[in-house]
Design a protein around this motif. Structure first.
Motif, PDB file in Angstrom:
ATOM      1  N   ASP A  36     -17.743  12.186 -11.319  1.00  0.00           N
ATOM      2  CA  ASP A  36     -17.799  12.345  -9.861  1.00  0.00           C
ATOM      3  C   ASP A  36     -18.885  13.351  -9.464  1.00  0.00           C
ATOM      4  OD1 ASP A  36     -16.799  14.736 -10.689  1.00  0.00           O
ATOM      5  OD2 ASP A  36     -15.019  14.711  -9.409  1.00  0.00           O
ATOM      6  N   ASP A  38     -21.860  15.466  -8.036  1.00  0.00           N
ATOM      7  CA  ASP A  38     -22.469  15.419  -6.699  1.00  0.00           C
ATOM      8  C   ASP A  38     -23.963  15.707  -6.744  1.00  0.00           C
ATOM      9  OD1 ASP A  38     -22.651  18.089  -7.173  1.00  0.00           O
ATOM     10  OD2 ASP A  38     -21.298  18.723  -5.581  1.00  0.00           O
ATOM     11  N   GLN A 258     -23.440  11.484  -3.527  1.00  0.00           N
ATOM     12  CA  GLN A 258     -22.457  11.004  -4.503  1.00  0.00           C
ATOM     13  C   GLN A 258     -23.237  10.463  -5.702  1.00  0.00           C
ATOM     14  OE1 GLN A 258     -19.287   8.584  -2.651  1.00  0.00           O
ATOM     15  NE2 GLN A 258     -20.407   8.896  -0.754  1.00  0.00           N
ATOM     16  N   TYR A 261     -21.279   8.097  -8.163  1.00  0.00           N
ATOM     17  CA  TYR A 261     -21.056   6.751  -7.643  1.00  0.00           C
ATOM     18  C   TYR A 261     -22.372   5.970  -7.562  1.00  0.00           C
ATOM     19  CZ  TYR A 261     -19.432   2.938  -4.723  1.00  0.00           C
ATOM     20  OH  TYR A 261     -19.139   1.695  -4.242  1.00  0.00           O
TER      21      TYR A 261
END
Lengths: 291, 269
Positions: A36, A38, A258, A261
């Motif tokens: 995850d 950032d 993100q 992602y």
């Protein structure tokens, strides 16, 4: 024959740069696609296949993006290939005029995408643009459009720009392929009394298949990678109607940070491109015909 | 016959008219453009926008940055890629094949995959806002296509040439510079042009790594004019002309090489 070991030094600078600035980041993208991250903080957590699950099931924008990309690709591949082939057949013979025209048709290819984006933003401009003005001039007012602002047609407007940008390049590939077909095959066809269509169908087309495959393969991949044009003309809008995978990745990574992602979407993107490339390489092999 | 000629003319106009509009608009004022977007400039040929853009923007700086980045990226990519191509051709064993496949695979990876980790790598190495950083990334991303084209060409050269030179006592460096390079000129020039167009026009990497005006290249600067000039098309098109000028001039003189180069590049994906 034995070759001096010094040959390995020839690989050194290139492989070193390639490893640091290309292989390492590419493999890292795979790794980060399971996190995850950032992009800013040094800590992140493993989230398993959550990102991929989100991409395939939860993310409606991503689904829309794939749809847009397919629409864009389909229009560009079909029309660009047809335009390029049709015009290649007309400017095939080498005369002063055809050589000039080929050079002219090829010209947009050397411009930067940003320049092309500006030129076409002006053409499409709702009030100043040449497109709406011309429509008005010939009495087709009802066709006037906000070409880039209307979510239903913006992606097609972009596709037309892409075709204007690159059809000439494909035309040249077709000309090269067509000129490689031996002249005597046409003479034989003529003597045998073949019609124009029969000659095209039986002589030109089968021998053209390799260049056609190259054109289709290249156009397909180019249309998936049309980042610059979309980014500069619409930025993916209005309402994500022109968002393609390449611009979407940029958005999730550098606008909403993100990175994890975005990495997983980029891995999916890579797989899509690899599959297309593979299929087209296979088609290229099986299409080889020689007389 | 008439239909053919007519289609050729229409296509030619579809290219020429927009280009003409760009040139004419760059010589108009904004008011003129609003009044008659497609008409000729009222004051005849005037270059006020050109002087204005050089005054308002660090245009010369962007131009120099683009030139530096393009020249170094193209020449170093060619240098490193041709050395690799030579190595692969001479080795002709599994190591050579492995490297060839490694580079060929790189052609399939879209820039959007490596760009995310690359961004943090560049930050950590202090290579953002640096022309050197751009050059290093440019080289790494275009090595695959250059290695692919150059290896393909060098493999068609007769092996005996290299072997004869080895017997004559020439080392690898000498064979590379005196035999392989001169013989590969056609393929080198085609690749060079392909790389020139690509690096001169590149937007993505400057967009990612450059925020400081002092290091911006033309395509990025141009893109940002959009924010500043909005729909001031006379200024935008003046920028377009300045940014495209070197490529257009080169194209007029080296047309045949451009066509060869850009189609050699197209064979890749």
């Amino acid at each position: 024959m034995k070759i001096s070991k010094s040959i390995y030094f020839f690989f050194l600078p290139g492989v070193l740069l390639y490893a640091i600035f290309f292989i390492y980041p590419t493999i890292s993208a795979l790794f980060y696609s399971f996190t995850d991250w950032d992009g800013l903080s040094s800590s992140f957590q493993f989230v398993g296949i959550d990102n991929y699950e989100r991409a395939f099931t939860g993310d409606t924008i991503f689904r829309k993006t794939i749809g847009n990309n397919l629409k864009f690709m389909l229009v560009v591949v079909v029309f660009q290939t047809l335009v390029a082939l049709a015009f290649a057949l007309i400017v095939l013979k080498n005369t002063k005029t055809t050589i000039f025209l080929r050079a002219l048709y090829f010209f947009p290819t050397i411009l930067s995408s940003v320049s092309v984006a500006f030129i076409w933003s002006f053409i499409y401009d709702p009030s100043l643009g040449i497109l709406n003005q011309t429509l008005e001039l010939v009495g087709l007012d009802f066709l006037r459009q906000n070409w880039l602002g209307n979510a239903n047609i913006a992606i097609y407007s972009l596709a037309i720009t892409q075709i204007w940008f690159h059809a000439g390049q494909m035309l040249i590939i077709f000309v090269a392929g067509l000129q490689a077909i031996p002249e005597d095959l046409y003479e034989v066809a003529k003597i045998e009394g073949a019609t124009k269509w029969q000659t095209f169908r039986k002589v030109t087309w089968p021998l053209l298949a390799p260049s056609a495959t190259i054109v289709v393969a290249y156009t397909t991949i180019q249309s998936f990678k049309a980042f610059d044009l979309v980014f500069a003309m619409t930025g993916g809008g209005p309402n994500n109607s022109t968002q393609i995978v390449a611009t979407y990745i940029f958005d999730i990574a550098f606008r909403s940070y993100q990175f994890g992602y975005a990495s997983s979407i980029s891995v999916i993107f890579m797989v899509i491109i690899a599959i297309i490339t593979f299929l087209q390489f296979k088609a290229l092999r099986s299409d080889r015909i020689s007389y | 016959m008439f239909f053919r000629r007519f289609s050729l003319l229409i296509y030619a106009l579809l290219i020429l008219v927009p280009l003409l509009i760009v040139i004419l608009t760059s010589m108009k004022t904004l008011q003129e453009t609003f009044r008659s977007p497609l008409g000729f400039p009222e004051g005849g040929l005037q270059f006020e926008n050109y002087t204005a853009i050089f005054q308002e923007q660090t245009m010369a700086g962007y131009f120099i940055n683009s030139t530096i980045v393009t020249l170094f990226s193209v020449s170093l990519t060619l240098f490193f890629a041709s050395m690799i191509a030579y190595g692969i051709t001479r080795l002709n064993n599994w190591i050579g094949n492995f490297l060839f496949i490694l580079f060929t695979l790189g052609m399939m990876v879209p820039a959007q995959v490596s760009m995310i980790p690359l961004y943090s790598l560049m930050l950590n190495l202090g290579l953002t806002n640096s022309l050197l950083g751009l050059i290093l990334v440019n080289i790494s991303t275009t090595l695959p296509i250059a290695v692919f084209i150059l290896t393909g060409f060098m493999k068609t050269l007769p092996r005996e040439l290299f072997e004869a030179s080895t017997i004559d006592g020439a080392g690898n460096w000498k064979i590379y510079t005196k035999v392989a390079m001169p013989l590969s000129l056609p393929s080198l020039s085609a690749t060079a042009i392909f790389l020139f167009v690509m690096h001169w026009n590149d937007l993505l990497y400057p967009l990612l790594f450059i925020t400081d005006n002092a290091y911006k290249t033309l395509p990025l600067a141009l893109l940002e004019f959009q924010g500043e000039y909005s729909t001031n098309y006379p200024m935008l098109f003046t920028g377009v002309i300045i940014a495209s000028a070197p490529m257009v001039i080169a194209y007029v003189f080296l047309q045949r090489y451009f066509v060869a180069g850009m189609t050699a590049g197209a064979v890749k994906g």
